[in-house]
Scaffold this active site. Structure first.
Site, short mmCIF file in Angstrom:
data_model
loop_
_atom_site.label_atom_id
_atom_site.label_comp_id
_atom_site.label_asym_id
_atom_site.label_seq_id
_atom_site.Cartn_x
_atom_site.Cartn_y
_atom_site.Cartn_z
N GLY A 1 16.01 8.73 5.92
CA GLY A 1 15.02 9.71 6.37
C GLY A 1 13.83 9.06 7.05
O GLY A 1 13.17 9.70 7.87
N HIS A 2 13.55 7.83 6.73
CA HIS A 2 12.50 7.08 7.43
C HIS A 2 13.16 5.88 8.11
O HIS A 2 13.51 4.89 7.47
CB HIS A 2 11.41 6.61 6.47
CG HIS A 2 10.15 6.15 7.18
ND1 HIS A 2 10.17 5.35 8.30
CD2 HIS A 2 8.85 6.41 6.92
CE1 HIS A 2 8.92 5.13 8.69
NE2 HIS A 2 8.10 5.77 7.89
N GLU B 1 -2.39 7.35 13.47
CA GLU B 1 -2.25 6.32 12.43
C GLU B 1 -2.06 4.94 13.04
O GLU B 1 -1.33 4.77 14.02
CB GLU B 1 -1.05 6.71 11.56
CG GLU B 1 -0.85 5.84 10.35
CD GLU B 1 0.41 6.23 9.56
OE1 GLU B 1 0.85 7.39 9.64
OE2 GLU B 1 0.95 5.33 8.89
N CYS C 1 -0.28 2.55 12.00
CA CYS C 1 1.15 2.24 12.00
C CYS C 1 1.86 2.86 13.19
O CYS C 1 2.87 2.32 13.67
CB CYS C 1 1.82 2.76 10.73
SG CYS C 1 1.54 1.74 9.28
N HIS D 1 13.09 6.82 1.09
CA HIS D 1 12.73 5.55 1.74
C HIS D 1 13.58 4.37 1.28
O HIS D 1 13.13 3.23 1.33
CB HIS D 1 11.25 5.21 1.50
CG HIS D 1 10.28 6.20 2.07
ND1 HIS D 1 10.08 7.44 1.54
CD2 HIS D 1 9.44 6.11 3.13
CE1 HIS D 1 9.16 8.09 2.23
NE2 HIS D 1 8.77 7.32 3.21
N GLU E 1 1.62 13.92 9.81
CA GLU E 1 1.39 12.55 10.28
C GLU E 1 2.10 12.34 11.61
O GLU E 1 2.74 11.32 11.84
CB GLU E 1 1.90 11.53 9.26
CG GLU E 1 1.21 11.65 7.91
CD GLU E 1 1.51 10.48 6.99
OE1 GLU E 1 0.56 9.84 6.56
OE2 GLU E 1 2.70 10.22 6.72
N HIS F 1 7.26 13.10 12.49
CA HIS F 1 6.44 12.01 11.93
C HIS F 1 6.41 10.86 12.94
O HIS F 1 7.44 10.33 13.33
CB HIS F 1 7.07 11.59 10.61
CG HIS F 1 6.31 10.58 9.82
ND1 HIS F 1 6.46 9.23 10.02
CD2 HIS F 1 5.40 10.71 8.82
CE1 HIS F 1 5.68 8.56 9.17
NE2 HIS F 1 5.02 9.45 8.43
N CYS G 1 0.43 1.45 3.90
CA CYS G 1 1.36 0.98 4.92
C CYS G 1 0.65 0.28 6.07
O CYS G 1 1.16 -0.69 6.64
CB CYS G 1 2.18 2.15 5.47
SG CYS G 1 1.20 3.56 6.01
N CYS G 2 -0.56 0.78 6.44
CA CYS G 2 -1.19 0.29 7.65
C CYS G 2 -1.75 -1.13 7.55
O CYS G 2 -1.57 -1.92 8.48
CB CYS G 2 -2.30 1.25 8.11
SG CYS G 2 -1.68 2.86 8.65
#
Lengths: 647, 647
Positions: free
Chosen positions: B199-200, B342, B344, B148, B326, B274, B410-411
């Site tokens: 990767g994200h 989710e 997010c 990340h 996820e 994801h 995160c959310c």
């Protein structure tokens, strides 16, 4: 050829398989097993390499795990060879019944060869287990929890009893009696004995069977010991793990729920863990309860029975919804498409139910036994006897089909031996009573006390509810005949030699119990009404909300794509089952289908959208349902038991 | 306070958040964020120990993973501290919008302190990442796949832009511009540069935002490079793994589908992996497509948009049904009770939709943006702003409730920053057009080309479909105003200063596009019909068969136990939504409930049985439905979106 059990002190016992000549519905299936299945089972065991492991005169083979990749192509590390003895044992047991049905010199010679292998394999102290003698020598009795060691012994004992009953040959029975003596010396409360029991129950019921056949009380006592010892503290599997230097907490299945050793058996109130193990345990408990007249054990079983059948059982009698533990999950968790419902588990339920009848006729058990046998168990075997289901879902999008074999080959010989032994589920005898638990074209040569009685049934059951029962005697005798009135039957009529009998007056726990001085030659005519039922599930079963399952007699029905085209979930039944029509099927001897009015949602036009305020158009039509056990015997496609319904 | 983006060469851009003063429905929510949520977010980040990791003047902390056990009590080994920079960044972004809304000296001082930490943390070469500077020094840029690193940079860039727009303070913007310069030097096709990407995904859209704010073309080019490089062969994540001595095959998520790097982006046709990552990637792609006028990228996005919205999206706009990844599974696999969905991910879908509008007004995108924001995203935030959903199921048996915090936090700040920035989703401007994508009480100070335009909306939307729009100008000007007619609206009426306009003549892709020489002071009256709809799902969505979801305007409705008693699945709607009544709710400012005739199955008497041929008794009654986003704000209990329905 032989008689049933030698001892008879308590309760009801099933007849030996050869004592019942089964024809009609089940007879066709037994013929298929004798003609085809049994040789397929034998050959596939050979192809899997089982005999290389069992024959002490062959070189010790390398580990090989044939048919042995996961669906995604990755290798699986579970070791099924460890319990190959049990698989071959069930093949021997199936072969025993097949040989009784139809002599087959070639098959008999091959089974005798296998029995010779076990004879030569047997150690001077009586120990017999091909895995621990040849593959992992020195490790015997070090991991009862995981290694199926007593489980294998149990199945070999069952095979020995069956082969003895069917052929009169004692070699395997003698081998296994010696092995049972060794186990009896090894396990128990005495000094130097192990206070253990098997992680996969089976030895318990097998020892009872061996005790009944040999008349040896020690085997019954040992069965009782294993039952009583289970789940006691300090926990044997903990001690055993520590002894072999392992951490007891590193148990793949986490808790001892998995093998029902989390509590002593009388304290268990929830049916839990691996489904087949649970059924085999309860079967053994029921046998012990019958043999020892143990009401406290029976009471514990009644609680478990209620738990299973009112909260955890598919309408097919399939049990154990989850693949992850091959077993039970939460109450009312009964998903249809992902149902595991292993064939062996439905077989195990029938075994348990049959043994609950050891304390006397009671529809509570016989209804479920029949439900499991005709549906969730029998579905595991193709009509031609050549292919097998391991898991038995109640819905398929079209991708679920019978296997030629399974890497864990427990189910094919298990359904094989069960169907071939169906006669022993149909009848039971006590000292003064014959119980007919299941109807079907058959002739049973029984002994009520010391009185030989021949019971004949002429019927097209399960497709027709009319049964003509003949009573054959050498001389007049007083005893009782108990005839089950299934819970699904709304009206039963009984006459004896044309004379109508008031059924309400003689019904007891769902059985008509007819006390009489029988002359011999009487004909009992029993007519069971057999309406189409639309079953609703308990609303806590979310998967079945707004749906019904059609049933008739003991058979659960399903819709198949071959009769109804694809999109079975677009079918919506309206109104009750009143408009159902019974229709003979072309493909299966005597089977009947159910045709019923149904509406169908038109699903075309939905390809490009996910949600729409316009409801789908409904079209009128007819849907066809066929017996669940027959599904996937014609063109492959979708299947659905619980169909949408509106009122 | 500040203007929107400095460059404007292609397409439509959202206004900066402070340029839109939002009141009414969303205004209440923004006030709750400013009054309460933002300080909660700050304090929980402090309690989690985030600042100990970020402040270079404190001792390097030990690893600590607060709020950090699985529901069953076992510890979880996933490391969320690695991306704490992103969490604190989203808190800064939320705080920026809150400070614009309501000055708060104490909050501003605390945020300034955090910004100071990052300023002090920044290395001489421009690098800023608290994990790799303090916790794992020496490992920077060695595992882009899992760690990340660029994702954290992206969120800090977004925070920097937001804080600059809201407060005019440049410190974080300068820090992040220097870091972006460092990243620009580190990554690219040149010699000595890394040909990698994160990767994200997140850095892509953040660089576009930074480029738009600073006018620096290099940042846009770098965003484009990351998008173009993704999934190219040889695969960067393989090379990178080999370089750090790891086996590329030992990837926890098995395939690169998980992070959408399995193929170059233009070859991707299925929304996969994801869910949040996917949405952020597509958002970045859409930004790049807008900035570079890249039709091939837009075409790829259209295919993905179609894939997601016609096969993989909940009716709430929630996406990503599975907890295991996820993210996405099979087409039409949209279970309700186990929906991950989710918060997010719904936010990410709104972000993507908003950016698809960069190429011009199109209802295809704006409808879904609104659906996700009002339902699957907003449900993540309690009305009082103090509690949060991470996953947003469409059905609950009563055990699903908002968290005070989440170990993977995160959310909470993501829904916080999104709601607080809602004005930037409502409007967009191009060189000659103002688009109103979402209606709501608000005043927007915009620039169409170089012309200042003030757009006011007076409305009770989303609870009422009547909107009065005022156009404010310093002097007359020619430009276009585009007004969205939502797909759910069956009849729209338009008048300008009382003069009726034929809407059919000016509708283009679901927008009324009004070209005119505006004098200033005009009032546009738009009336959108707002009937109750009973939505049916594509029949391939098995979970929704025989069920409907009620909706009105952009709001999806649900039944709650507090209004209907327990057993929501016993409710069966009959007939269409014609008998629905709109009822003001007591509890929530301006909200309306839907009351509708319903039958109810009587479920008592089922405790002791699993199957029965008697159907449950039906009782007549009424059911109440409330907006989905409001659920779990009153007494806890069951919740159900897709309710059974019969015709």
């Amino acid at each position: 050829m032989t008689t049933a059990d030698t001892s008879m002190t308590h309760g009801f016992r099933p007849p030996a398989v050869p004592d019942v000549d089964v024809r009609g519905f089940w007879g066709d299936r037994i013929d298929a097993i004798a003609d085809r299945t049994v040789m397929i089972l034998y050959e596939r065991c050979v192809a899997a390499g089982m005999l290389d492991q069992m024959d002490p005169d062959r070189p010790v083979p390398e580990l090989r795990l044939p048919f042995h990749t996961r669906p995604d192509g990755t290798p699986d590390t579970a070791n099924v060879q460890m319990f190959w003895d049990s698989d071959i044992a069930k093949v021997i047991e199936t072969a025993a019944y097949a040989l009784y049905r139809k002599p087959n010199a070639e098959l008999e010679a091959r089974i005798d060869e296998i029995i010779d292998m076990f004879h030569r394999l047997q150690q001077p102290d009586g120990y017999v287990n091909s895995w621990f003698i040849r593959m992992q020598p020195g490790r015997r009795w070090t991991n009862l929890r995981d290694c199926h060691e007593l489980y294998c012994a149990g199945h070999l004992i069952e095979a020995a009893v069956a082969y003895f009953h069917a052929t009169g040959k004692r070699k395997l029975l003698d081998v296994m009696s010696r092995y049972a003596d060794h186990i009896d010396a090894m396990f128990g409360p005495g000094p130097g004995q192990k206070a253990g029991y098997c992680g996969h129950e089976e030895i318990e019921l097998a020892l009872v069977r061996l005790g009944r056949t040999t008349g040896e009380q020690r085997y019954l006592d040992l069965a009782r010991y294993f039952v009583e010892q289970r789940g006691q503290q300090p926990h044997y599997f903990d001690l055993e793990a520590a002894e072999r230097g392992a951490d007891p907490k590193q148990f793949r299945h986490r808790t001892y729920d998995y093998n029902q050793s989390h509590l002593p058996v009388r304290q268990q109130t929830k049916v839990i863990g691996h489904a087949v193990r649970a059924m085999y345990l309860y079967s053994g408990m029921a046998d012990v309860a019958t043999e020892f007249g143990d009401d406290s054990l029976t009471d514990a079983l009644k609680v478990l029975w209620d738990d299973l059948t009112t909260k955890q059982m598919y309408v097919t009698g399939g049990i154990g919804p989850a693949a992850s533990n091959e077993g039970f999950t939460d109450y009312y968790d009964l998903p249809n498409e992902s149902a595991y419902a292993e064939t062996c588990a439905a077989v195990g339920l029938a075994m348990w139910a049959s043994r609950m009848l050891g304390r006397g006729p009671d529809r509570l058990y016989a209804d479920i036994m029949e439900q499991a046998l005709y549906n969730g168990a029998l579905s595991g075997l193709a009509v031609d006897g050549a292919r097998f289901f391991y898991d038995n879902p109640l819905e398929s999008a079209g991708g679920h089909h019978r296997w030629k074999w399974h890497r864990c080959p427990c189910c094919p010989p298990n359904i094989g031996r069960t169907v071939a032994a169906i006669g022993s589920y149909m009848y039971a005898v006590s000292a003064d009573e014959v119980a007919i638990h299941m109807y079907g074209e058959s002739t049973a040569r029984l002994k009520v006390g010391s009185t030989p009685v021949t019971i004949g049934q002429r019927t097209d059951y399960p497709y027709d509810g009319r049964i003509a029962i003949s009573v054959g005697l050498d001389e007049p005798a007083s005893f009782r005949i108990a005839l089950r009135i299934p819970g699904w039957c709304r009206a039963a009529k009984l006459s004896i030699d044309g004379e109508i009998v008031d059924v309400a007056a003689i019904e007891d726990r769902g059985y008509l119990r007819i006390d009489r001085l029988w002359q011999g030659g009487e004909t009992i005519q029993l007519d069971l009404s057999m309406d189409v039922r639309a079953l609703h599930a308990n609303p806590a079963v979310k998967a079945d909300l707004g749906r019904v399952a059609l049933a008739r007699g003991p058979l659960i029905y399903c819709a198949e794509e071959v009769d109804n085209q694809a999109g079975l979930n677009s079918l919506v039944l309206h109104g009750g089952p009143g408009n159902a029509r019974i229709v003979p099927m072309d493909d299966f001897n005597g089977a009947v289908a159910i045709d019923i009015d149904a509406r169908r949602e038109r699903w075309s036009g939905w390809e490009r959208k996910l949600y729409d305020a316009e409801p789908p158009v409904l079209e009128n039509g007819t849907a066809r349902f066929v017996p669940y056990h027959l599904w996937d015997n014609r063109e492959p496609g979708e299947m659905l038991v619980w169909v949408r319904a509106q009122r």
